[in-house]
Scaffold this motif. Structure first.
Motif, PDB file in Angstrom:
ATOM      1  N   GLY A   4       0.783  -1.227   0.000  1.00  0.00           N
ATOM      2  CA  GLY A   4       0.000   0.000   0.000  1.00  0.00           C
ATOM      3  C   GLY A   4       0.813   1.274   0.000  1.00  0.00           C
ATOM      4  N   GLN A   5       2.137   1.170  -0.105  1.00  0.00           N
ATOM      5  CA  GLN A   5       2.982   2.356  -0.075  1.00  0.00           C
ATOM      6  C   GLN A   5       2.832   3.155  -1.368  1.00  0.00           C
ATOM      7  OE1 GLN A   5       7.177   1.579   0.324  1.00  0.00           O
ATOM      8  NE2 GLN A   5       7.684   3.717   0.757  1.00  0.00           N
ATOM      9  N   ILE A   6       2.744   4.481  -1.228  1.00  0.00           N
ATOM     10  CA  ILE A   6       2.634   5.385  -2.364  1.00  0.00           C
ATOM     11  C   ILE A   6       3.830   6.325  -2.349  1.00  0.00           C
ATOM     12  CG2 ILE A   6       1.283   7.243  -3.426  1.00  0.00           C
ATOM     13  CD1 ILE A   6      -1.217   5.996  -2.157  1.00  0.00           C
ATOM     14  N   GLN A   7       4.497   6.421  -3.501  1.00  0.00           N
ATOM     15  CA  GLN A   7       5.618   7.340  -3.661  1.00  0.00           C
ATOM     16  C   GLN A   7       5.343   8.260  -4.842  1.00  0.00           C
ATOM     17  OE1 GLN A   7       8.519   3.877  -3.803  1.00  0.00           O
ATOM     18  NE2 GLN A   7       9.772   5.389  -2.702  1.00  0.00           N
ATOM     19  N   HIS A   8       5.951   9.439  -4.795  1.00  0.00           N
ATOM     20  CA  HIS A   8       5.764  10.416  -5.855  1.00  0.00           C
ATOM     21  C   HIS A   8       7.117  10.784  -6.450  1.00  0.00           C
ATOM     22  CE1 HIS A   8       1.558  11.035  -4.629  1.00  0.00           C
ATOM     23  NE2 HIS A   8       2.020  10.946  -3.389  1.00  0.00           N
ATOM     24  N   GLY A   9       7.182  10.837  -7.773  1.00  0.00           N
ATOM     25  CA  GLY A   9       8.428  11.182  -8.432  1.00  0.00           C
ATOM     26  C   GLY A   9       8.183  11.691  -9.827  1.00  0.00           C
ATOM     27  N   VAL A  10       9.161  11.495 -10.688  1.00  0.00           N
ATOM     28  CA  VAL A  10       9.054  11.881 -12.096  1.00  0.00           C
ATOM     29  C   VAL A  10       9.104  10.615 -12.938  1.00  0.00           C
ATOM     30  CG1 VAL A  10      10.015  14.173 -11.767  1.00  0.00           C
ATOM     31  CG2 VAL A  10      11.548  12.245 -12.251  1.00  0.00           C
ATOM     32  N   PHE A  11       8.696  10.738 -14.203  1.00  0.00           N
ATOM     33  CA  PHE A  11       8.513   9.555 -15.024  1.00  0.00           C
ATOM     34  C   PHE A  11       9.790   8.729 -15.168  1.00  0.00           C
ATOM     35  CE2 PHE A  11       8.256   7.219 -19.043  1.00  0.00           C
ATOM     36  CZ  PHE A  11       7.114   6.467 -18.791  1.00  0.00           C
ATOM     37  N   THR A  12      10.931   9.383 -15.272  1.00  0.00           N
ATOM     38  CA  THR A  12      12.177   8.643 -15.456  1.00  0.00           C
ATOM     39  C   THR A  12      12.549   7.813 -14.228  1.00  0.00           C
ATOM     40  OG1 THR A  12      13.327  10.704 -14.901  1.00  0.00           O
ATOM     41  CG2 THR A  12      13.154  10.132 -17.240  1.00  0.00           C
ATOM     42  N   ASP A  13      11.873   8.020 -13.086  1.00  0.00           N
ATOM     43  CA  ASP A  13      12.067   7.143 -11.926  1.00  0.00           C
ATOM     44  C   ASP A  13      11.618   5.718 -12.226  1.00  0.00           C
ATOM     45  OD1 ASP A  13      13.066   9.232 -10.420  1.00  0.00           O
ATOM     46  OD2 ASP A  13      11.135   9.708  -9.491  1.00  0.00           O
ATOM     47  N   LEU A  14      10.875   5.543 -13.302  1.00  0.00           N
ATOM     48  CA  LEU A  14      10.464   4.193 -13.697  1.00  0.00           C
ATOM     49  C   LEU A  14      11.664   3.286 -13.900  1.00  0.00           C
ATOM     50  CD1 LEU A  14       8.083   2.320 -14.591  1.00  0.00           C
ATOM     51  CD2 LEU A  14       8.511   3.126 -16.933  1.00  0.00           C
ATOM     52  N   ALA A  15      12.779   3.856 -14.340  1.00  0.00           N
ATOM     53  CA  ALA A  15      13.993   3.058 -14.563  1.00  0.00           C
ATOM     54  C   ALA A  15      14.460   2.380 -13.280  1.00  0.00           C
ATOM     55  CB  ALA A  15      15.100   3.940 -15.140  1.00  0.00           C
ATOM     56  N   GLU A  16      14.256   3.040 -12.144  1.00  0.00           N
ATOM     57  CA  GLU A  16      14.661   2.458 -10.862  1.00  0.00           C
ATOM     58  C   GLU A  16      13.675   1.390 -10.408  1.00  0.00           C
ATOM     59  OE1 GLU A  16      15.145   5.606  -8.069  1.00  0.00           O
ATOM     60  OE2 GLU A  16      16.371   6.824  -9.433  1.00  0.00           O
ATOM     61  N   GLN A  17      12.439   1.475 -10.862  1.00  0.00           N
ATOM     62  CA  GLN A  17      11.419   0.518 -10.460  1.00  0.00           C
ATOM     63  C   GLN A  17      11.490  -0.773 -11.280  1.00  0.00           C
ATOM     64  OE1 GLN A  17       9.343   0.870  -7.903  1.00  0.00           O
ATOM     65  NE2 GLN A  17      10.021   2.939  -7.408  1.00  0.00           N
ATOM     66  N   LEU A  18      12.017  -0.689 -12.485  1.00  0.00           N
ATOM     67  CA  LEU A  18      12.104  -1.867 -13.345  1.00  0.00           C
ATOM     68  C   LEU A  18      13.406  -2.615 -13.093  1.00  0.00           C
ATOM     69  CD1 LEU A  18      10.736  -0.393 -16.709  1.00  0.00           C
ATOM     70  CD2 LEU A  18       9.514  -1.779 -15.021  1.00  0.00           C
ATOM     71  N   ARG A  19      13.336  -3.928 -13.244  1.00  0.00           N
ATOM     72  CA  ARG A  19      14.489  -4.790 -12.986  1.00  0.00           C
ATOM     73  C   ARG A  19      14.982  -5.397 -14.287  1.00  0.00           C
ATOM     74  NH1 ARG A  19      10.461  -8.171  -9.216  1.00  0.00           N
ATOM     75  NH2 ARG A  19       9.939  -6.542  -7.700  1.00  0.00           N
ATOM     76  N   ALA A  20      16.249  -5.740 -14.314  1.00  0.00           N
ATOM     77  CA  ALA A  20      16.782  -6.473 -15.454  1.00  0.00           C
ATOM     78  C   ALA A  20      15.988  -7.769 -15.607  1.00  0.00           C
ATOM     79  CB  ALA A  20      18.265  -6.771 -15.244  1.00  0.00           C
ATOM     80  N   GLY A  21      15.552  -8.037 -16.815  1.00  0.00           N
ATOM     81  CA  GLY A  21      14.746  -9.231 -17.068  1.00  0.00           C
ATOM     82  C   GLY A  21      13.254  -8.958 -17.132  1.00  0.00           C
ATOM     83  N   ASP A  22      12.809  -7.832 -16.565  1.00  0.00           N
ATOM     84  CA  ASP A  22      11.399  -7.457 -16.718  1.00  0.00           C
ATOM     85  C   ASP A  22      11.068  -7.321 -18.205  1.00  0.00           C
ATOM     86  OD1 ASP A  22      10.882  -7.357 -14.020  1.00  0.00           O
ATOM     87  OD2 ASP A  22      10.979  -5.166 -13.860  1.00  0.00           O
ATOM     88  N   VAL A  23       9.853  -7.722 -18.568  1.00  0.00           N
ATOM     89  CA  VAL A  23       9.400  -7.542 -19.946  1.00  0.00           C
ATOM     90  C   VAL A  23       8.376  -6.413 -19.966  1.00  0.00           C
ATOM     91  CG1 VAL A  23       8.282  -8.603 -21.932  1.00  0.00           C
ATOM     92  CG2 VAL A  23       9.828  -9.950 -20.510  1.00  0.00           C
ATOM     93  N   LEU A  24       8.735  -5.339 -20.647  1.00  0.00           N
ATOM     94  CA  LEU A  24       7.862  -4.176 -20.779  1.00  0.00           C
ATOM     95  C   LEU A  24       7.072  -4.344 -22.071  1.00  0.00           C
ATOM     96  CD1 LEU A  24       7.498  -1.451 -19.176  1.00  0.00           C
ATOM     97  CD2 LEU A  24       8.994  -0.422 -20.898  1.00  0.00           C
ATOM     98  N   VAL A  25       5.744  -4.447 -21.960  1.00  0.00           N
ATOM     99  CA  VAL A  25       4.907  -4.755 -23.122  1.00  0.00           C
ATOM    100  C   VAL A  25       4.203  -3.493 -23.593  1.00  0.00           C
ATOM    101  CG1 VAL A  25       3.071  -6.214 -24.025  1.00  0.00           C
ATOM    102  CG2 VAL A  25       4.571  -7.087 -22.218  1.00  0.00           C
ATOM    103  N   LEU A  26       4.508  -3.104 -24.842  1.00  0.00           N
ATOM    104  CA  LEU A  26       4.017  -1.854 -25.414  1.00  0.00           C
ATOM    105  C   LEU A  26       3.052  -2.139 -26.560  1.00  0.00           C
ATOM    106  CD1 LEU A  26       7.659  -1.157 -25.456  1.00  0.00           C
ATOM    107  CD2 LEU A  26       6.322   0.684 -24.466  1.00  0.00           C
ATOM    108  N   ASN A  27       2.013  -1.333 -26.651  1.00  0.00           N
ATOM    109  CA  ASN A  27       1.032  -1.456 -27.731  1.00  0.00           C
ATOM    110  C   ASN A  27       1.477  -0.569 -28.896  1.00  0.00           C
ATOM    111  OD1 ASN A  27      -1.186  -1.631 -29.413  1.00  0.00           O
ATOM    112  ND2 ASN A  27      -2.604  -0.615 -28.020  1.00  0.00           N
TER     113      ASN A  27
END
Length: 349
Positions: free
Chosen positions: A36-59
């Protein structure tokens, strides 16, 4: 389940009217659905949230200039079509405006060839509900070239400002034309930022879902379970099927970019059950709301959605509805920008 359960008060000034100059400069709300934790940042913080091996699926759908402004051939009255679904043989499903004046047999003229004749005409073949029509075009030349010349980008009705640059309503990875609206969560990415994610070890995979009628229609029922989604066309190719299969086999996270990618992935999961995914195409009318158990999607990057919309219901199925409403409340309090050109939310555990 009552539709009002997904309502909230949104100040009108928080509806983003124009895109930011820098796609990646939007804000990012990060919601951990496990604790339930909520954090606020900027969009490029997504890089810190994603891990090597994650599959990012784009339409990788591409928006067509689907809004056509013309006039009734017999009266000269203004008429508008919003193209939603290509049916073949120059026939389309469209939303007509004003629908009550565009009956079967009506002819709508678009453009001028310089001699007083229309560049393109559309005849209403069938009348559907809530303004939908089946129409057939008549023209000389190449349809797509005429559409590029005559059509406008189909911005949602809550955007009042004129879009100066068409490409700003396309993702940088858009490839396959056919959408009546952009998969807006993807508008935040630049080619450079996608490359940074790949350099980190994030795997990029692509699906195609052409966004259609459901995007433009509000819910007209009181009970969530009574709503019916309109079918949208999707595709998955062999290479991307294997990327998703490999992620599933190795227990790596599948991160959907946008609700369109999420709905496509869950449609594929239902189609193949526990078997490996294969290259395929088809039509999906999947409706995801609380109670649904996600089978492929582990995390979701998405924008902030309209009150009482099917999209709010989808994110409330991935995370707890109360948690989503809490996150939306914080976003409103902190003056996040909402909807298509607004800020983003990352839901994960």
């Amino acid at each position: 389940m009552n539709v009002d359960w997904f309502d909230f008060e949104l100040p009108e000034e928080l509806i983003a009217q124009t895109p930011l100059q820098d796609r990646t400069s939007s804000r990012l709300l990060m919601l951990n659905k496990a604790n339930g934790q909520i954090q606020h940042g900027v969009f490029t913080d997504l890089a810190e949230q994603l891990r090597a091996g994650d599959v990012l699926v784009l339409n990788n759908t591409r928006v067509i200039p689907a809004r056509l402004m013309g006039m009734k051939k017999d009266t000269g009255a203004k008429a508008e079509l919003l193209l939603l679904k290509q049916l073949g043989d120059d026939r389309w499903e469209a939303l007509a405006k004003p629908a009550k004046r565009l009956k079967t047999g009506s002819i709508i003229a678009f453009g001028d060839d310089g001699t007083g004749n229309a560049l393109m005409e559309a005849e209403v073949l069938e009348e559907g509900d809530m303004g939908s029509r089946i129409i057939r075009f008549r023209y000389e030349g190449i349809f797509q070239e005429l559409l590029d010349r005559l059509g406008e980008m189909p911005l949602p009705p809550y955007i009042k400002e004129r879009l100066e640059e068409r490409e700003r309503y396309q993702t940088v990875y858009s490839r396959h034309e056919g959408s009546a609206a952009a998969p807006t969560a993807g508008l935040h990415f630049t080619e450079q930022f996608l490359q940074e994610l790949e350099d980190k070890g994030v795997v990029l995979a692509y699906v195609t879902l052409h966004v259609g009628l459901g995007t433009f229609r509000p819910m007209s029922v009181d009970k969530v379970e009574e709503h019916e989604m309109h079918a949208e066309y999707y595709e998955l190719d062999e290479r991307n099927a294997e990327l998703l299969n490999e992620a599933s086999r190795n227990g790596r996270r599948i991160v959907a970019v946008g609700t369109t990618s999420a709905r496509t992935l869950e449609t594929l999961a239902g189609r193949f059950q526990d078997k490996p995914l294969e290259a395929c195409s088809g039509w999906t009318s999947i409706f995801i709301y609380p109670g649904y158990k996600f089978q492929l999607v582990n995390a979701l990057l998405t924008n902030f959605h309209l009150p009482k919309s099917t999209l709010v219901m989808l994110v409330s199925a991935l995370a707890d509805r109360d948690l989503i409403m809490k996150a939306y409340g914080e976003a409103i309090e902190r003056r996040y920008r909402f909807f298509s050109f607004g800020d983003a939310m990352f839901i994960f555990d």
